[in-house]
Enzyme design. Structure first.
Site, PDB file in Angstrom:
ATOM      1  N   ARG A  15     -37.929-107.468  72.737  1.00  0.00           N
ATOM      2  CA  ARG A  15     -37.035-106.276  72.472  1.00  0.00           C
ATOM      3  C   ARG A  15     -37.378-105.274  73.747  1.00  0.00           C
ATOM      4  O   ARG A  15     -38.509-105.396  74.220  1.00  0.00           O
ATOM      5  CB  ARG A  15     -36.786-105.735  71.258  1.00  0.00           C
ATOM      6  CG  ARG A  15     -38.035-105.373  70.904  1.00  0.00           C
ATOM      7  CD  ARG A  15     -38.134-104.865  69.319  1.00  0.00           C
ATOM      8  NE  ARG A  15     -37.444-105.799  68.223  1.00  0.00           N
ATOM      9  CZ  ARG A  15     -38.081-106.628  67.662  1.00  0.00           C
ATOM     10  NH1 ARG A  15     -39.396-106.782  68.174  1.00  0.00           N
ATOM     11  NH2 ARG A  15     -37.421-107.474  66.799  1.00  0.00           N
ATOM     12  N   ASN A  90     -47.551-106.244  77.656  1.00  0.00           N
ATOM     13  CA  ASN A  90     -46.792-105.136  77.281  1.00  0.00           C
ATOM     14  C   ASN A  90     -46.626-105.008  75.627  1.00  0.00           C
ATOM     15  O   ASN A  90     -46.110-103.773  75.138  1.00  0.00           O
ATOM     16  CB  ASN A  90     -45.240-105.610  77.706  1.00  0.00           C
ATOM     17  CG  ASN A  90     -44.163-104.871  76.857  1.00  0.00           C
ATOM     18  OD1 ASN A  90     -43.793-103.815  77.451  1.00  0.00           O
ATOM     19  ND2 ASN A  90     -43.302-105.409  75.890  1.00  0.00           N
ATOM     20  N   TYR A 155     -52.413 -93.942  69.799  1.00  0.00           N
ATOM     21  CA  TYR A 155     -51.553 -94.491  70.906  1.00  0.00           C
ATOM     22  C   TYR A 155     -52.203 -93.911  72.130  1.00  0.00           C
ATOM     23  O   TYR A 155     -52.247 -94.756  73.055  1.00  0.00           O
ATOM     24  CB  TYR A 155     -50.172 -93.913  70.906  1.00  0.00           C
ATOM     25  CG  TYR A 155     -49.110 -94.478  71.846  1.00  0.00           C
ATOM     26  CD1 TYR A 155     -48.728 -96.014  71.410  1.00  0.00           C
ATOM     27  CD2 TYR A 155     -48.762 -93.776  72.690  1.00  0.00           C
ATOM     28  CE1 TYR A 155     -47.787 -96.568  72.313  1.00  0.00           C
ATOM     29  CE2 TYR A 155     -47.623 -94.383  73.588  1.00  0.00           C
ATOM     30  CZ  TYR A 155     -47.340 -95.615  73.463  1.00  0.00           C
ATOM     31  OH  TYR A 155     -46.312 -96.335  74.219  1.00  0.00           O
ATOM     32  N   LYS A 159     -53.576 -96.276  75.181  1.00  0.00           N
ATOM     33  CA  LYS A 159     -52.923 -96.224  76.511  1.00  0.00           C
ATOM     34  C   LYS A 159     -53.918 -95.884  77.672  1.00  0.00           C
ATOM     35  O   LYS A 159     -54.027 -96.303  78.850  1.00  0.00           O
ATOM     36  CB  LYS A 159     -51.578 -95.459  76.425  1.00  0.00           C
ATOM     37  CG  LYS A 159     -50.447 -95.972  75.591  1.00  0.00           C
ATOM     38  CD  LYS A 159     -50.136 -97.573  75.966  1.00  0.00           C
ATOM     39  CE  LYS A 159     -49.071 -98.128  75.112  1.00  0.00           C
ATOM     40  NZ  LYS A 159     -48.651 -99.751  75.456  1.00  0.00           N
TER      41      LYS A 159
END
Length: 245
Positions: A15, A90, A155, A159
């Site tokens: 998705r 990803n 997060y 990242k």
């Protein structure tokens, strides 16, 4: 761009941004391994779209935060196609909370899915790419990993870690013909941003020089370029797709 001889693995491609990347790579000719975890229906749907283009596609359900699942993902890809040319890291999740309220479990889970998976998948494909003397590794970071964002310490750390990892591995494998880059999306129109209240969306857009959210396709175009022969002299870089933020 022509990737008609290349085999690509795209993690978390059931998705959102991952789906758009898988479809774009197939559009420019690549054979694509579509991967996700949990519900198999989105993965099967993406695989169906790719096959409808007349491209080869292999759906593989695997949790890329687990080394055993990553090994199986790579083994199934090699068994089917005999090579791995492109890896797009990803897969990612977010579990947002202010640090003082953030549980250790939520910290560990986000770091495992968003950062450890990049280590596991990259390590698993590198030997094969090095033997071929050709490879492209592209990891999806985030503008949050550069700027930080309230309520996203886990997060942002993951990242930002992708950026440091990318720049380091690029130096380690350059002599083997493998490039390693990252793409750092800003606010992209996905399920996550669609859940935001309208007033929050408008406030966010006021901070974007181009005035709107990006689309998953915008990120996919950047990934396809970095995966191509046209980007052969680009490595260790972080490409922002963020509307100028």
């Amino acid at each position: 761009m022509n990737l008609s001889t290349k085999v690509a693995i795209v993690t978390g491609s059931g998705r959102g941004i991952g789906r758009a990347i898988a479809l774009k790579l197939a559009e420019v000719g690549a054979t694509v391994v579509v991967n996700d975890v949990g519900d198999a229906k989105p993965v099967e749907a993406v695989a169906g779209e790719i096959k409808a283009m007349g491209r080869e596609c292999l759906p593989v359900m695997a949790d890329v935060s687990l080394s055993s699942d990553v090994a199986r993902l790579v083994e199934e890809t090699l068994a089917a196609y005999g090579r791995i040319d492109i890896l797009v890291n990803n897969a990612g999740i977010n579990r947002d909370q202010l640090l003082l309220r953030m549980s250790e479990e939520d910290w560990d889970k986000v770091l495992a899915v968003d950062l450890k998976s990049v280590f596991l998948c990259t390590k698993a494909v590198l030997r094969h790419m090095a033997k071929q003397r050709w490879g492209r590794i592209i990891s999806i970071s985030s503008i949050v990993g550069i700027m930080g964002n309230k309520g996203q310490a886990n997060y942002a750390a993951a990242k930002a870690g992708i950026i440091g990892f990318t720049r380091t591995i690029a130096k380690e494998v350059a002599s083997h013909g493998v490039t390693v880059n990252a793409v750092a999306p800003g606010f992209i129109d996905t399920e996550m941003t669609q859940r935001l209240k309208e007033e929050w969306k408008q406030e966010l857009k006021r901070h974007i020089p181009l005035g709107d959210f990006g689309s998953p396709r915008d990120v996919a175009e950047a990934v396809a370029f970095l995966a191509s022969e046209e980007a052969k002299y680009i490595t260790g870089q972080v490409l922002g797709v963020d509307g100028g933020m």
